[in-house]
Design an enzyme around this catalytic site. Structure first.
Site, short mmCIF file in Angstrom:
data_model
loop_
_atom_site.label_atom_id
_atom_site.label_comp_id
_atom_site.label_asym_id
_atom_site.label_seq_id
_atom_site.Cartn_x
_atom_site.Cartn_y
_atom_site.Cartn_z
N CYS A 404 0.79 -1.25 -0.04
CA CYS A 404 -0.13 -0.15 -0.08
C CYS A 404 0.77 1.36 -0.17
CB CYS A 404 -0.90 0.06 1.19
SG CYS A 404 -2.39 -0.90 0.78
N ASP A 433 -18.37 4.14 -0.03
CA ASP A 433 -18.19 3.05 0.68
C ASP A 433 -16.97 2.32 0.05
OD1 ASP A 433 -20.04 3.49 2.61
OD2 ASP A 433 -21.60 2.69 1.45
N ASP A 434 -16.40 1.24 0.80
CA ASP A 434 -15.51 0.54 0.23
C ASP A 434 -15.84 -0.63 -0.79
OD1 ASP A 434 -13.82 1.73 2.13
OD2 ASP A 434 -13.86 0.36 3.73
N ASP A 451 -10.41 -6.60 -18.18
CA ASP A 451 -9.38 -6.45 -18.99
C ASP A 451 -8.30 -5.28 -18.52
OD1 ASP A 451 -8.73 -7.88 -21.48
OD2 ASP A 451 -10.66 -7.71 -21.98
N GLY A 524 -12.42 1.80 -7.71
CA GLY A 524 -11.54 1.20 -8.13
C GLY A 524 -9.90 1.24 -7.19
N HIS A 525 -9.14 0.90 -7.86
CA HIS A 525 -8.16 1.05 -7.09
C HIS A 525 -6.93 1.70 -7.87
CE1 HIS A 525 -5.37 -0.26 -3.71
NE2 HIS A 525 -4.41 -0.59 -4.73
N SER A 526 -6.05 2.43 -7.11
CA SER A 526 -4.91 3.21 -8.19
C SER A 526 -3.75 3.07 -7.45
CB SER A 526 -5.27 4.73 -8.44
OG SER A 526 -5.67 5.14 -7.00
N ASP A 614 -15.03 -11.01 -29.16
CA ASP A 614 -14.20 -9.86 -29.83
C ASP A 614 -12.74 -10.30 -29.91
OD1 ASP A 614 -13.70 -10.40 -26.91
OD2 ASP A 614 -13.64 -8.38 -26.83
#
Ligand code: FAD
Length: 738
Positions: A404, A433-434, A451, A524-526, A614
């Site tokens: 983290c 919220d989480d 993806d 999301g997560h960055s 696709d």
């Protein structure tokens, strides 16, 4: 772990003009650690003005007369954003861009050239083709040339040029030379009592002789007061007809420069000091036609833009590294070389002049030497030298933390999300919220997909759009419509301000796509890392009211196979990384990746598709094999494969994606021994696609209607590329190619 230098400042170069291409090349060869450079210019190619008449005359190809900005930026490690700046706010340091979110700079430089004054003459904007922007002039000239060559022109067809300066004279001579065997009339309309006001009398005489020699009618003291369809109206009330009109009068600046509040000269050009900095704002630089050096005003000519390039590069570095800036004093007299259409030229400097074929050869050598600097780009800087680079204030060099400890800081994240929430209130939560509930009607199955992409294009907004489309494509291939998404993003190590800017651009791009299809970005997560990665988890539900989903399996023998987009992104981006791709081909590939598959999926369902997938990393063949169950085979017509511009040439030259070999290894077995097929086209079956099209199987009778519908909805490359077969028993190779 290797220490990394954080990105700390944004230098934005607006316009791919002559000063900027030179400065960019120099900045790349003497980089500054922690500096992110971005070039914003509308097109991948910028013209070199010295060769423009030669391009029109047919002496040079488009490539010889243009600098490929996309390739230059790729070499320089500079972000290239193909867009037009429409405003600058020096207070917030924001640049507005047409059709996309603004960019924020720490230091900006403007080199956007000038345009002929069209607004001053009623009707000119409507009926005349201005010589700038050159892209529009070139398009118009090509159309005209092709039309006249193909179908001829009436004997009294009149091509008119309004001007009288060097640019107009060179262009009308070039046009007359190119069409010398056609029975056309050329008119040069000049408001002054003589052409080439600032040239010496002998040079003017030589040019007048050339105009006469080419049969061009020169009209002096003919000031145009208005332009009507097919007629020029002069200040004295006279009128003259034309069939095609070009406009090359005195230079004007776009109004947004003056509207910015930055100091300008009386004509609205950016007023700069001898350091090329704006009079009142040290962070704003200007060079080329758009800037007027208040202490040393000079005519608007490319020669000054070129000379300013090295000074600009030095001063941008100096400003960022707190070193002293250089003052530039442009020369009073400069050499002007005017091409006379047919590989003759006139030289003018002060009272000196010379005319002849040798002058053209001299000019040709000078111009080609200039262009060679952008064609033969030197090899990259050795790694050892990179470690000794000067760095910006506060750019820390530290081994990056993991876990983290590598997250994007709360300030950057909150700042970006707050802005995105303002811009996309319905589609971006702005934090919460989480975990988030995925809304779906009771009893309806939610389909999910994930993806991720490594950075493919340097423009973060486009990268966000491509990544969103790429992820959504999985849902469409299943016949599902998106409901919600989660982002997973790794940003290159940077200070919090630059992290926020980058995140905003990326997610604004993604939200542009998500909003279009009513999909909410729930969170999301960055993180930070050595390079950019971006991807999305996407959730969807069936597009059909009855809950039907499409699948990879379900095709039947006799079904036709329709491919909705052209192939070739793998090879083109491999070539781009090797500096072997043409920027126009890269732009076309980007445009293809920005096209989503929603409409194609809706049409597939409406036309009774039996199966769908696709086309992405495994290439057309790899994904086709996923559609063929044990008893099915397929026949592919290689000539029918839609291909992106330039793709086949790159594969032919042996440039393929690093994924290509793996695709060959895993799918080559499936091809029945081909007899005399085009080997290069065959290789396109293995080209990995990013944000590729859909491969749709459907009953043969309905395939033509599907293609027609796809074409009318903008999927212009959609084609029937083959059909599904019943596999002969014992056959181990299910795919025939022809
Ligand atoms: C036919 C012709 C022949 C000429 N021949 C000569 C010659 O031989 N020698 C000479 O010295 N001069 C010549 N000139 C003049 C010369 O073209 C200009 O002085 C020169 O191009 C100026 O260079 P620049 O760097 O200021 O801008 P430009 O070369 O005009 O480049 C500007 C760039 O900025 C981009 N741009 C424009 N607007 C925006 C925007 N809003 N946002 C982002 N990007 C933008 C453009 O697409 C372009 O890439 C000629 C002019 C003409 C018309």
């Amino acid at each position: 772990m290797q220490p990394v230098t954080e990105l700390r400042r944004d230098l934005i170069l607006v316009g791919g003009g002559h000063s900027h291409v030179l400065a960019l090349r120099m900045l790349a060869m003497q980089p500054i650690a922690g500096l992110r450079i971005t070039l914003v210019s509308p097109h991948s190619h910028t013209p070199y003005s010295g060769m423009l008449p030669g391009l029109v005359a047919g002496h040079y190809s488009f490539e010889q007369a243009h600098i490929d900005l996309a390739r230059l930026c790729q070499w320089a490690g500079v972000r290239f954003i193909a867009a037009e700046v429409t405003a600058i706010d020096p207070l917030t340091r924001r640049l507005s861009l047409a059709g996309r979110p603004p960019l924020v700079y720490d230091v900006v430089s403007i080199d956007i050239g000038s345009q002929p004054e069209l607004d001053a003459v009623p009707g000119a904007g409507e009926y005349a083709t201005a010589v700038k922007p050159v892209a529009a002039l070139w398009r118009r000239w090509q159309e005209l040339h092709e039309r006249i060559v193909a179908s001829g022109a009436a004997a009294d067809y009149r091509i008119a040029m309004v001007g009288g300066g060097a640019g107009s004279v060179e262009l009308v001579l070039a046009m007359a030379h190119r069409l010398h065997d056609r029975p056309l009339a050329f008119d040069l309309w000049c408001g002054a009592s003589r052409i080439l006001q600032d040239y010496n009398a002998r040079a003017r005489r030589s040019v007048m002789e050339a105009l006469q020699h080419h049969g061009i009618n020169v009209h002096l003291n003919a000031r145009v007061a208005a332009v009507e369809e097919a007629a020029l109206v002069f200040c004295d009330g006279q009128r003259a007809g034309y069939d095609e009109l070009f406009w090359c009068t005195g230079a004007a600046a776009p109004p947004w420069i003056a509207a910015s509040g930055l100091a300008t000269d009386a004509n609205g050009f950016l007023a700069v000091r001898d350091t090329l900095q704006s009079l009142r704002d040290d962070r704003v630089f200007g060079a080329g036609d758009i800037a007027t050096q208040i202490n040393h005003p000079r005519p608007k000519a490319g020669v000054f833009a070129v000379r300013q390039g090295p000074v600009l590069a030095h001063n941008l570095r100096a400003m960022l590294l707190h070193r002293s800036l250089r003052r530039y004093r442009p020369q009073q007299r400069f050499l002007s070389l005017i091409s006379l259409g047919d590989k003759q030229a006139t030289a003018n400097k002060g009272l000196l002049t010379a005319t002849g074929a040798w002058v053209w050869r001299w000019k040709n050598r000078i111009d080609r030497k200039f262009m060679a600097r952008f064609e033969q780009l030197p090899p990259g800087m050795p790694r050892a030298a990179r470690r000794r680079l000067p760095s910006l204030d506060g750019a820390s060099q530290q081994a990056a933390c993991g876990g983290c400890g590598a997250k994007v800081g709360a300030d950057a994240l909150a700042g970006a999300l707050a802005q995105l929430h303002r811009d996309f209130p319905q589609y971006c939560t702005g934090g919460g919220d989480d975990a988030v509930a995925v809304p779906a009607p009771v009893g309806v199955a939610v389909v999910q997909s994930l993806d991720l992409l490594r950075q493919l294009v340097s423009d973060p907004w486009q990268m966000g759009r491509i990544a969103a489309n790429h992820a959504l494509s999985d849902l469409y291939a299943c016949g599902a419509r998106p409901v919600s998404a989660l982002a997973a993003i790794t940003l290159p190590f940077a200070g919090s301000v630059l992290l926020q800017r980058e995140l905003e651009q990326l997610l604004a791009g993604a939200l542009h796509e998500f909003a279009e299809v009513n999909c909410r970005l729930n969170g999301g997560h960055s993180m930070q890392g050595p390079e950019l990665n971006i991807g999305f988890v996407v959730n969807g539900v069936s597009m059909s009211p009855d809950g039907t989903l499409l699948g990879k399996r379900g095709a039947a023998p006799g079904d036709k196979l329709v491919l909705t987009k052209a192939l070739g992104t793998g090879t083109l981006f491999a070539a781009h990384m090797q500096l072997a791709a043409d920027g126009r081909d890269v732009s076309a590939a980007v445009a293809s990746m920005l096209q989503g598959n929603r409409v194609a999926a809706q049409l597939a369902l409406a036309h009774g598709a039996s199966a769908c997938t696709d086309i992405t990393g495994f290439g057309l063949l790899g994904h086709l094999l996923e559609m063929l169950s044990g008893a099915l085979g397929a026949r592919l017509e290689l000539v029918q494969l839609p291909l992106l511009r330039g793709a086949i040439e790159q594969v032919g030259a042996g440039i393929v994606s690093t994924m290509h070999a793996a695709n060959v290894r895993s799918a080559e077995w499936s091809i029945q021994q081909p007899q005399s097929v085009d080997e290069t086209r065959l290789q396109m079956l293995f080209d990995p696609q990013t944000s590729g099209g859909l491969l749709i199987a459907l009953p043969a009778a309905r395939a033509p209607a599907l293609c027609d519908a796809l074409h009318s909805e903008g999927c212009v490359d959609a084609r029937i590329i083959g059909e599904v077969l019943a596999l002969a028993s014992g056959s181990t190779a299910p795919v025939q190619v022809g």
